[in-house]
Enzyme design. Structure first.
Site, PDB file in Angstrom:
ATOM      1  N   THR A 131       0.814  -1.010   0.007  1.00 52.02           N
ATOM      2  CA  THR A 131      -0.154  -0.127   0.116  1.00 52.02           C
ATOM      3  C   THR A 131       0.751   1.217   0.117  1.00 52.02           C
ATOM      4  OG1 THR A 131      -1.770  -1.240   1.141  1.00 52.02           O
ATOM      5  CG2 THR A 131      -1.961   1.134   1.089  1.00 52.02           C
ATOM      6  N   GLU A 246      -4.241 -14.094   2.411  1.00 52.45           N
ATOM      7  CA  GLU A 246      -4.400 -13.262   3.201  1.00 52.45           C
ATOM      8  C   GLU A 246      -5.927 -13.099   3.817  1.00 52.45           C
ATOM      9  OE1 GLU A 246      -3.590  -8.560   4.068  1.00 52.45           O
ATOM     10  OE2 GLU A 246      -2.957  -9.278   2.336  1.00 52.45           O
ATOM     11  N   ARG A 272     -24.177 -11.683  35.506  1.00 50.68           N
ATOM     12  CA  ARG A 272     -24.628 -10.529  35.875  1.00 50.68           C
ATOM     13  C   ARG A 272     -26.017 -10.434  35.953  1.00 50.68           C
ATOM     14  NH1 ARG A 272     -24.255  -5.213  37.563  1.00 50.68           N
ATOM     15  NH2 ARG A 272     -25.054  -3.631  36.257  1.00 50.68           N
ATOM     16  N   GLN A 283     -35.230 -12.693  27.882  1.00 50.04           N
ATOM     17  CA  GLN A 283     -35.388 -13.286  26.374  1.00 50.04           C
ATOM     18  C   GLN A 283     -34.597 -12.591  25.581  1.00 50.04           C
ATOM     19  OE1 GLN A 283     -39.039 -12.933  24.144  1.00 50.04           O
ATOM     20  NE2 GLN A 283     -39.173 -15.114  24.184  1.00 50.04           N
ATOM     21  N   GLN A 343     -23.057  -4.186  23.638  1.00 45.23           N
ATOM     22  CA  GLN A 343     -24.418  -3.941  24.175  1.00 45.23           C
ATOM     23  C   GLN A 343     -24.821  -4.797  25.269  1.00 45.23           C
ATOM     24  OE1 GLN A 343     -25.950  -1.411  22.847  1.00 45.23           O
ATOM     25  NE2 GLN A 343     -27.810  -1.528  23.879  1.00 45.23           N
ATOM     26  N   GLY A 347     -22.318  -0.659  30.139  1.00 40.63           N
ATOM     27  CA  GLY A 347     -21.332   0.107  30.552  1.00 40.63           C
ATOM     28  C   GLY A 347     -19.831  -0.621  30.708  1.00 40.63           C
ATOM     29  N   GLU A 374     -16.077  -3.459  -0.646  1.00 42.74           N
ATOM     30  CA  GLU A 374     -16.451  -3.003  -1.917  1.00 42.74           C
ATOM     31  C   GLU A 374     -15.444  -3.651  -3.230  1.00 42.74           C
ATOM     32  OE1 GLU A 374     -17.486  -0.152   1.032  1.00 42.74           O
ATOM     33  OE2 GLU A 374     -15.654  -0.988   0.384  1.00 42.74           O
TER      34      GLU A 374
END
Length: 386
Positions: A131, A246, A272, A283, A343, A347, A374
């Site tokens: 690159t 790669e 938790r 659920q 999510q 926190g 792309e």
């Protein structure tokens, strides 16, 4: 270097996976946060991986490696990512897997013996430099030039975003030796890292904090003509072939990272408590975990199929197209799982030190590196004559 397994037997895949799991759990995962803060990992890690034979998987025995199938190599990459949880470690520790193949395939016997054994033993580091600042995916437009001067090539130009570019002892560099434009004037040269006129500048990144990434400057760098890899002007085809390996490796890594995010999210959901019950008793959380597994399992099945095809020698145009879209699918799976895990962790998922937070920052580099989403679609379309 002694290898702890016989890679000629596919039944060894489970043993290799378990070996890498232990190595990553003991030698990588406990230190990754500190390594990210330091901006590097100890060079000794190359030696430790080499002592287990991990750096030599897929390379000829006469060069210090262990011949291996694509399926076996996939086990290495997946386990290292799942249990190491660091794209930075993966990228630099295994940068030889994109830097060395052109040397092994196209270099002279003397050059291979000079370079490859030291890299596979962890004594030296190899990297690939394609690159440039003015172009990434458009390899045929590269401008770094190498002119012939007696028994040498003299290189002038720049490369950027080069993984292991700061530390590399050997750089496989794409240069223009012929026409000013197009693929036909491109060659590959192996450049010693201590060459006069070569300078390097480290780059700061969103993720992969412990992987060195460099901007390279070539100012009259003189390289022996014997370091030409393959025929002059034939480098473009070698680069394209190298990209296939790669991209398959990126798909493996993305799968391992997705699994790492799932592992952390599941563990958190099981301990938790909210509203008097653990998260996995809600659920909505169970369904999130199922959505992660849906993508992980489809990626794993597809990856296994593509690897088996390669092991059977089926690496034609259809296979190349499939590798391209597999890379997209695998990195999208990683992206979904990283986002979902953060999510679920709430926190805590936003805090440095969690696996999911680190992987969340590392997703984009895998959707870009080795060919953007792309470009992958366009290449698949051309291979499949769409």
């Amino acid at each position: 270097m002694t290898n702890a397994f016989d890679a000629s037997d596919m039944s060894e895949r489970g043993m290799l996976y378990d070996m890498v799991r232990r190595f990553a759990t003991e030698q990588i995962a406990p230190h990754v946060t500190a390594w990210d803060e330091a901006g590097e990992f100890p060079r000794q890690l190359y030696r430790q991986a080499a002592e287990l034979g991990l750096l030599g998987i897929g390379y000829p025995q006469e060069l210090g490696g262990t011949p291996a199938t694509h399926s076996l190599r996939a086990a290495l990459w997946i386990a290292l990512c799942r249990y190491g949880g660091s794209g930075g470690v993966l990228a630099s520790l295994l940068s030889h897997n994109i830097g060395l193949p052109p040397v092994v395939l196209l270099g002279s016997q003397a050059l291979k013996q000079q370079v490859v054994p030291d890299v596979l033993a962890g004594r030296k580091i190899a990297a690939l430099a394609i690159t440039e600042p003015g172009g990434g995916s458009d390899v045929a437009a590269l401008r770094t030039r190498a002119r012939r001067d007696g028994d040498d090539f003299v290189i002038d130009g720049e490369k950027t975003f080069i993984t292991s570019g700061v530390r590399a002892d050997w750089l496989t560099v794409a240069v223009r030796t012929g026409e000013e434009k197009g693929a036909s004037g491109i060659s590959l040269l192996l450049v010693p890292g201590d060459s006069a006129g070569l300078s390097r500048s480290p780059l700061q990144k969103m993720g992969w904090q412990c992987s060195d990434t460099a901007h390279l400057f070539f100012d009259g760098v003189r390289v022996p003509a014997s370091h030409l890899l393959g025929a002059e002007g034939q480098g473009f085809r070698a680069i394209m072939q190298n990209f296939n390996g790669e991209r398959l490796g990126i798909a493996c890594g993305a799968l391992g990272f997705a699994q790492a995010c799932y592992d952390e999210a599941l563990g958190w959901a099981q301990q938790r408590k909210t509203f008097g019950v653990t998260l996995n008793q809600h659920q909505v959380i169970r369904h999130k975990l199922v959505d992660m597994q849906q993508r992980i399992r489809s990626t794993e099945a597809w990856l296994n199929t593509v690897a088996v095809r390669a092991d059977d020698g089926d690496t034609g145009a259809d296979w190349v197209g499939e590798v391209c879209v597999l890379k997209n699918h695998a990195t999208q799976t990683m992206q979904f799982c990283a986002d979902t895990a953060v999510q679920i962790l709430g926190g805590m998922g936003f805090m440095r030190g969690t696996v999911s937070e680190r992987i969340y920052r590392e997703v984009k580099v895998l959707t870009i590196g080795g060919g953007t989403e792309e470009i992958m679609k366009e290449l698949a379309a051309s291979q499949w004559r769409i």
